[in-house]
Motif scaffolding. Sequence first.
Motif, PDB file in Angstrom:
ATOM      1  N   LEU A 221       0.685  -1.159   0.128  1.00 46.65           N
ATOM      2  CA  LEU A 221       0.000  -0.018  -0.049  1.00 46.65           C
ATOM      3  C   LEU A 221       0.804   1.311   0.036  1.00 46.65           C
ATOM      4  N   ILE A 222       1.960   1.416   0.730  1.00 41.51           N
ATOM      5  CA  ILE A 222       2.942   2.405   0.865  1.00 41.51           C
ATOM      6  C   ILE A 222       3.334   2.568  -0.452  1.00 41.51           C
ATOM      7  N   ARG A 223       3.662   1.536  -1.466  1.00 42.03           N
ATOM      8  CA  ARG A 223       4.367   1.838  -2.534  1.00 42.03           C
ATOM      9  C   ARG A 223       3.309   2.085  -3.843  1.00 42.03           C
ATOM     10  N   ARG A 224       2.034   1.579  -3.363  1.00 42.51           N
ATOM     11  CA  ARG A 224       0.800   1.827  -4.418  1.00 42.51           C
ATOM     12  C   ARG A 224       1.076   0.816  -5.355  1.00 42.51           C
ATOM     13  N   SER A 225       1.674  -0.409  -4.851  1.00 40.63           N
ATOM     14  CA  SER A 225       2.070  -1.503  -5.720  1.00 40.63           C
ATOM     15  C   SER A 225       0.784  -2.696  -5.915  1.00 40.63           C
ATOM     16  N   LEU A 226      -0.053  -2.577  -6.854  1.00 45.26           N
ATOM     17  CA  LEU A 226      -0.885  -3.683  -6.942  1.00 45.26           C
ATOM     18  C   LEU A 226      -0.401  -5.115  -6.554  1.00 45.26           C
ATOM     19  N   VAL A 227       0.622  -5.497  -7.202  1.00 50.15           N
ATOM     20  CA  VAL A 227       1.226  -6.834  -6.981  1.00 50.15           C
ATOM     21  C   VAL A 227       1.321  -7.348  -5.510  1.00 50.15           C
ATOM     22  N   HIS A 228       2.221  -6.027  -4.920  1.00 44.19           N
ATOM     23  CA  HIS A 228       2.588  -6.733  -3.519  1.00 44.19           C
ATOM     24  C   HIS A 228       1.360  -6.639  -2.573  1.00 44.19           C
ATOM     25  N   THR A 229       0.388  -5.678  -2.927  1.00 42.57           N
ATOM     26  CA  THR A 229      -0.979  -5.739  -2.203  1.00 42.57           C
ATOM     27  C   THR A 229      -1.567  -6.890  -2.212  1.00 42.57           C
ATOM     28  N   PHE A 230      -1.922  -7.390  -3.574  1.00 39.93           N
ATOM     29  CA  PHE A 230      -2.406  -8.338  -3.602  1.00 39.93           C
ATOM     30  C   PHE A 230      -1.719  -9.717  -2.789  1.00 39.93           C
ATOM     31  N   ALA A 231      -0.349  -9.834  -2.961  1.00 41.74           N
ATOM     32  CA  ALA A 231       0.444 -10.830  -2.325  1.00 41.74           C
ATOM     33  C   ALA A 231      -0.100 -10.714  -0.920  1.00 41.74           C
ATOM     34  N   GLY A 232      -0.156  -9.731  -0.381  1.00 43.86           N
ATOM     35  CA  GLY A 232      -0.443  -9.696   1.046  1.00 43.86           C
ATOM     36  C   GLY A 232      -1.742 -10.256   1.382  1.00 43.86           C
ATOM     37  N   ILE A 233      -2.824  -9.959   0.650  1.00 43.24           N
ATOM     38  CA  ILE A 233      -4.094 -10.522   0.583  1.00 43.24           C
ATOM     39  C   ILE A 233      -4.096 -11.929   0.428  1.00 43.24           C
ATOM     40  N   VAL A 234      -3.404 -12.488  -0.500  1.00 44.14           N
ATOM     41  CA  VAL A 234      -3.303 -14.001  -0.478  1.00 44.14           C
ATOM     42  C   VAL A 234      -2.521 -15.039   0.686  1.00 44.14           C
ATOM     43  N   TYR A 235      -1.492 -13.995   1.251  1.00 47.07           N
ATOM     44  CA  TYR A 235      -1.000 -14.628   2.539  1.00 47.07           C
ATOM     45  C   TYR A 235      -1.954 -14.483   3.634  1.00 47.07           C
ATOM     46  N   GLY A 236      -2.515 -13.344   3.687  1.00 52.97           N
ATOM     47  CA  GLY A 236      -4.003 -13.311   4.850  1.00 52.97           C
ATOM     48  C   GLY A 236      -4.807 -14.345   4.600  1.00 52.97           C
ATOM     49  N   ALA A 237      -5.251 -14.658   3.132  1.00 50.46           N
ATOM     50  CA  ALA A 237      -6.326 -15.627   3.060  1.00 50.46           C
ATOM     51  C   ALA A 237      -5.804 -16.992   3.430  1.00 50.46           C
ATOM     52  N   LEU A 238      -4.558 -17.328   3.126  1.00 49.31           N
ATOM     53  CA  LEU A 238      -3.980 -18.408   3.706  1.00 49.31           C
ATOM     54  C   LEU A 238      -3.863 -18.739   5.316  1.00 49.31           C
ATOM     55  N   THR A 239      -3.486 -17.811   5.727  1.00 50.24           N
ATOM     56  CA  THR A 239      -3.365 -17.740   7.234  1.00 50.24           C
ATOM     57  C   THR A 239      -4.997 -17.967   7.829  1.00 50.24           C
ATOM     58  N   LEU A 240      -5.801 -17.338   7.385  1.00 49.17           N
ATOM     59  CA  LEU A 240      -7.209 -17.293   7.894  1.00 49.17           C
ATOM     60  C   LEU A 240      -7.761 -18.635   7.520  1.00 49.17           C
ATOM     61  N   THR A 241      -7.604 -19.434   6.314  1.00 51.35           N
ATOM     62  CA  THR A 241      -7.819 -20.707   6.215  1.00 51.35           C
ATOM     63  C   THR A 241      -6.928 -21.606   7.129  1.00 51.35           C
ATOM     64  N   MET A 242      -5.923 -21.267   7.375  1.00 47.94           N
ATOM     65  CA  MET A 242      -5.220 -22.403   8.310  1.00 47.94           C
ATOM     66  C   MET A 242      -5.850 -22.304   9.757  1.00 47.94           C
ATOM     67  N   TRP A 243      -6.274 -21.032  10.309  1.00 47.56           N
ATOM     68  CA  TRP A 243      -6.880 -20.995  11.408  1.00 47.56           C
ATOM     69  C   TRP A 243      -8.397 -21.765  11.560  1.00 47.56           C
ATOM     70  N   ILE A 244      -8.819 -21.565  10.469  1.00 47.02           N
ATOM     71  CA  ILE A 244     -10.244 -22.122  10.358  1.00 47.02           C
ATOM     72  C   ILE A 244     -10.268 -23.650  10.367  1.00 47.02           C
ATOM     73  N   LEU A 245      -9.142 -24.231   9.548  1.00 47.11           N
ATOM     74  CA  LEU A 245      -9.025 -25.631   9.416  1.00 47.11           C
ATOM     75  C   LEU A 245      -8.644 -26.088  10.929  1.00 47.11           C
ATOM     76  N   ALA A 246      -7.800 -25.339  11.305  1.00 45.31           N
ATOM     77  CA  ALA A 246      -7.172 -25.973  12.766  1.00 45.31           C
ATOM     78  C   ALA A 246      -8.254 -26.195  13.796  1.00 45.31           C
ATOM     79  N   ASP A 247      -9.252 -25.350  13.773  1.00 49.34           N
ATOM     80  CA  ASP A 247     -10.363 -25.360  14.571  1.00 49.34           C
ATOM     81  C   ASP A 247     -11.501 -26.078  14.263  1.00 49.34           C
ATOM     82  N   SER A 248     -11.310 -26.863  13.075  1.00 50.50           N
ATOM     83  CA  SER A 248     -12.603 -27.650  12.524  1.00 50.50           C
ATOM     84  C   SER A 248     -12.131 -29.292  12.549  1.00 50.50           C
TER      85      SER A 248
END
Length: 527
Positions: free
Chosen positions: A326-353
């Motif tokens: 976001l600081i660099r106004r870079s769409l690529v890096h911002t999207f990568a952060g969203i992907v990492y966040g989605a994987l982390t959220l998925t991990m916590w959901i699966l770990a609790d299921s």
Amino acid sequence: MEVRYAVLGPLTASAGDTEIDLGPAKQRAVLALLLLNANRPVSATAIVDTVWADDPPENGANVVQKHIAGLRRALEPDRSPRSPSTVLTLDGAGYRLHVPSGALDTDTFDSAVRAARAHVAANDFAAAASGLRGALRLWRGEALAGLGGRVFETERRRLDDARGAAWELLAEAELALGLHASLGAELVRVIEEFPAREELRCALLLAFYRQGRQAEALTAFREARDYLNDEFGVEPGERLQDLHRRILRSDPTLGPVVETAAVPVPPSSPAPPAVPSPPPAVAPFIAAAQQPDFTRKSWVMALLAGGTSLVTAGVFAWAIVGALGLIRRSLVHTFAGIVYGALTLTMWILADSELISGENEPFNSWDTVLVVGLIVPLFVGTGHAALLALFPRNRPGIQGDAGLGPEALREARRQQARQILTFRPDIAVELGIGRPDLFRWFDDGGLVDINAVPEGLMVTLPGVTATMARNLAVERARGGPFNGLHDLVARGALQPHRAYPLGQLLVFGGVRAAAYEAEVRTALPQG
């Protein structure tokens, strides 16, 4: 004391530091005609026809004699009335003004230009430039200012043509000396006086190109072509058109000539393969930027970013990468952060299921997803965050700083961006060149597209106040896109002292994109 005469401006005569009073207008016109025929006789009839062409006096010879007497008194104040004049004499052919060599500024100017041509022919460009600068300083305005009539108008045009030719020769000499940076601004002013001289326009294109201002060089060519079409109905000459085509191709031979000692190659050594050279405006930056050079601050930031992600087992990798994106106004890096966040959220959901198998249960596909959700943020996300913090900015085509200051690196990126904007305006729009208000992955060196950015971003330009930004926005909406820096000034959007310092920052997207594309298609080899 010897009298010195000057006609490259208002007519003057001086003895030492004292200017001589030459009398009324007609008497000055008589002196001007005698100076144009210095050391040659001029008949009284010719003087009358030139000075009183529309309304000759009845006793023309007597009137001429009266003005000659007045000039003799002015030019020889110490001469006795009964002694003959040695400056302005009369013989059977007419009146003759004796002018010593070097006492008339036109003679000095012509001699200096002839000497400069000889210096250029001998490749002594420094002596040529010095002599021409001195010759051009003799001009104090319009030649023979205030004198009317066919003879004076013809001589004025001849002198102006000689002055234009001197500027062409000076441009050639100073370009050969590598003085393109200081010459460009002068040529813009000189071309306003001599708009039809194509050699001056060639010099301006070359000066702009050698400064890395390729887009402005192309704009200068279009202005030249428009002027020639509108005024004379003709296209630019072959030399100007050829230079334009070579600028479009970024011909490396257009750069300043640098003489290097030849290194002998043994006959048995095979010749190295030819490597295409980058454009001269970009090549010095790329050549000097081959070795990475990271600052202590960048290493500390990389350790903090990577260490934070590693200690938290990659849980905060998404936040670090996303924030830097976001600081660099870079769409690529911002999207990568969203992907990492989605994987982390998925991990916590699966770990609790209940989908994850226990210790004694066989390994299933959900277990694989959980492992990926653990590994990717932990290792890939941590490395991504560290590298993103290590490199201050993304630098397409340039690796590291290697002795270059921040401004030199930014200028290299600007040049790359301008070439894309010139050659492929469609791609420039996709990359967001000149749009720091948009997300983008291409670093354009901080360029600002004055035809596209909002008013709020104009205020961030150096020297532009809120009122100026408002005027820019209003004029852009009323008169359409700006065509270049000169258009900004001509339309009153910015004062010259505000506009021209912004030349390294501004681009003018959305203007003549179709024309640029057509020029490129005809100038570049197909395929």
